[in-house]
Design a protein around this motif. Structure first.
Motif, PDB file in Angstrom:
ATOM      1  N   ASP A 179      37.530  25.416  42.124  1.00 38.42           N
ATOM      2  CA  ASP A 179      36.408  26.341  41.939  1.00 38.42           C
ATOM      3  C   ASP A 179      35.216  25.710  42.659  1.00 38.42           C
ATOM      4  OD1 ASP A 179      34.137  27.675  41.048  1.00 38.42           O
ATOM      5  OD2 ASP A 179      34.934  28.023  39.037  1.00 38.42           O
ATOM      6  N   SER A 201      32.739  32.120  42.358  1.00 38.93           N
ATOM      7  CA  SER A 201      31.892  33.168  41.836  1.00 38.93           C
ATOM      8  C   SER A 201      30.848  33.388  42.923  1.00 38.93           C
ATOM      9  CB  SER A 201      31.225  32.738  40.525  1.00 38.93           C
ATOM     10  OG  SER A 201      30.216  33.677  40.210  1.00 38.93           O
ATOM     11  N   THR A 203      28.692  35.458  42.894  1.00 36.69           N
ATOM     12  CA  THR A 203      27.469  35.773  42.163  1.00 36.69           C
ATOM     13  C   THR A 203      26.401  34.694  42.372  1.00 36.69           C
ATOM     14  OG1 THR A 203      28.970  36.586  40.437  1.00 36.69           O
ATOM     15  CG2 THR A 203      26.650  36.353  39.849  1.00 36.69           C
ATOM     16  N   LYS A 204      26.834  33.461  42.632  1.00 34.31           N
ATOM     17  CA  LYS A 204      25.938  32.307  42.605  1.00 34.31           C
ATOM     18  C   LYS A 204      25.404  32.030  44.010  1.00 34.31           C
ATOM     19  CE  LYS A 204      27.388  32.503  38.387  1.00 34.31           C
ATOM     20  NZ  LYS A 204      28.534  31.765  37.902  1.00 34.31           N
TER      21      LYS A 204
HETATM   22  C1  LIG Z   1      29.717  31.976  37.151  1.00 38.69           C
HETATM   23  C2  LIG Z   1      30.931  31.118  37.354  1.00 38.69           C
HETATM   24  C3  LIG Z   1      32.225  31.651  37.267  1.00 38.69           C
HETATM   25  C4  LIG Z   1      32.482  33.090  36.874  1.00 38.69           C
HETATM   26  O1  LIG Z   1      32.024  33.985  37.811  1.00 38.69           O
HETATM   27  P1  LIG Z   1      31.446  35.474  37.452  1.00 38.69           P
HETATM   28  O2  LIG Z   1      31.048  35.976  38.783  1.00 38.69           O
HETATM   29  O3  LIG Z   1      30.327  35.290  36.488  1.00 38.69           O
HETATM   30  O4  LIG Z   1      32.588  36.229  36.837  1.00 38.69           O
HETATM   31  C5  LIG Z   1      33.284  30.803  37.521  1.00 38.69           C
HETATM   32  N1  LIG Z   1      33.104  29.498  37.817  1.00 38.69           N
HETATM   33  C6  LIG Z   1      31.873  28.947  37.900  1.00 38.69           C
HETATM   34  C7  LIG Z   1      31.738  27.495  38.219  1.00 38.69           C
HETATM   35  C8  LIG Z   1      30.746  29.736  37.664  1.00 38.69           C
HETATM   36  O5  LIG Z   1      29.530  29.175  37.722  1.00 38.69           O
END
Ligand SMILES: *Cc1c(COP(=O)(O)O)cnc(C)c1O
Length: 384
Positions: A179, A201, A203-204
């Motif tokens: 990850d 993710s 998202t980050k």
């Molecule tokens: C936020 C996050 C996730 C999950 O991702 P989402 O987009 O919120 O579903 C997985 N691993 C890490 C390290 C994260 O910070």
């Protein structure tokens, strides 16, 4: 640093990979193909392979190709969220009765997926401190299908040696899954270090503007990529065209944003180390961090996340979290704006009483790309 030998530079790939001007109009960025189905030129006569947007969509395909290039992989797949990517991955590579090794400080959502959802389906797991290679080796069983790695970890910012763990996985006949959300491909490229699958993710840091939720998987094995694509289509947790477009817009500036995140986080870490109310600082860029040497070996720089513990305990930590102006009190990370949070009561509240419980006096910062002097002044005020 290992893993950055490509001919084309990272920032060039971020802006151009998968993003040739639109063949129909010359539009310089891939349009949002907000469409579910495609005209066939006779039965089975697909234009560019597009048939139905769960299976493939041109905007999503552009993002998938770009992410694959940035990680140095051959196949990328974009999902509706990081958790959707993780669920699809684990139900592709594992079957009931299989076993996975997970970090003992795994992302809370990963721990919840494995321990509360996939365990009911028959997946077995062991949380292990990944910095301890002997402990990882001891946890491996004949049924172990994957070793799941996060580095740096959340929120304790531990570092795991990806190349060493890749060797353990290879010996065990298991896949090494990394990850890479906290580092982003700009700072760390796990496939070049021996990993089989990279999870994000988006998202980050990849999205980077706190305006979209998404996830991705990247692999360099074409057969595994095809198997994952089959499951992505079968399970259906795909990224929509607008989300893919926003993520692609974000990723273009990943390199320049990460440079500033890293520079600001280093300033913040140095400031906190010298502050009398701070008992300890966790940042892989600090020479006394236990994972510093491994971080130097496998990362370009040390990232934008900093955690620290307060000398006066939990109440002091809560006061700092509620006392900043610029640092916004909130969950998530990796956006241009700085965030502060109290893991024990917020992101990691559900880990209380589990092997993943975090210290109550811990504060986590996602250091943004504002002016560093303003960030330090904000922390100085809140620490009092
Ligand atoms: C936020 C996050 C996730 C999950 O991702 P989402 O987009 O919120 O579903 C997985 N691993 C890490 C390290 C994260 O910070």
């Amino acid at each position: 640093m290992d893993g950055f030998n490509d001919v084309t530079g990272f920032d060039t790939l971020a802006i151009h990979a998968g993003q040739e001007p639109d063949p129909a109009t010359g539009a310089v960025v891939p349009p949002i193909y907000q469409v579910s189905t495609y005209k066939q030129d006779g039965i089975g006569g697909l234009r560019g392979g597009y048939e139905y947007s769960r299976t493939a969509n041109p905007t999503r395909a552009a993002l998938e190709e770009c992410l694959a290039a940035l990680e140095g992989g051959l196949r990328g797949l974009a999902f509706a969220s990081g958790m959707a990517a993780e669920d699809t991955l684990l139900r592709t590579i594992c079957k009931p009765g299989d076993h996975v090794v997970i970090p003992d400080d795994a992302y809370g959502g990963t721990y919840r997926l494995v321990s509360k959802v996939l365990s009911r389906w028959g997946l077995e797991y062991d949380p292990v401190p990944l910095a301890d290679i002997a402990a990882v080796r001891a946890a491996v069983r004949p049924e172990t299908r994957a070793i799941w790695v996060e580095t740096p970890t959340n929120p304790l910012l531990g570092i795991a040696d990806i190349a060493a763990l890749a060797q353990v996985a290879a010996e065990a006949g298991a896949l090494l899954v990394v990850d890479n959300t906290f580092a982003s491909p700009y700072l760390q490229r796990p496939l070049a270090l021996g990993a089989d699958v990279v999870v994000h993710s988006t998202t980050k840091y990849i999205g980077g503007h706190s305006d979209v939720v998404g996830g991705a998987l990247i692999v360099s094995d074409i057969a595994l990529g095809a198997e994952l694509a089959f499951h992505q289509n079968s399970m259906g947790a795909v990224a929509g065209p607008f989300d893919a477009w926003l993520t692609l817009r974000g990723v273009k500036t990943l390199g320049v944003r990460m440079d500033r995140h890293c520079a600001n986080a280093a300033r913040v870490a140095e400031f906190l180390v010298g502050h009398p109310r701070v008992a300890s600082v966790r940042y892989p860029g600090l020479p006394d961090h236990p994972g510093h040497d491994v971080a130097v070996k496998q990362m370009r720089a040390f990232g934008g996340m900093v955690s620290f513990q307060l000398a006066d305990g939990e109440e002091a930590a809560v006061r700092v979290c509620e006392g900043t102006d610029l640092f916004i009190l909130g969950e998530s990370l990796g956006g241009v704006e700085s965030l502060i949070e109290h893991p024990a009561r917020m992101t990691h509240a559900s880990a209380a009483g589990s092997p993943l419980e975090v210290p109550a006096d811990l504060v986590r910062l996602s250091v943004g790309i504002e002016d560093a002097d303003d960030l330090l002044a904000d922390l100085e005020r809140a620490l009092g």
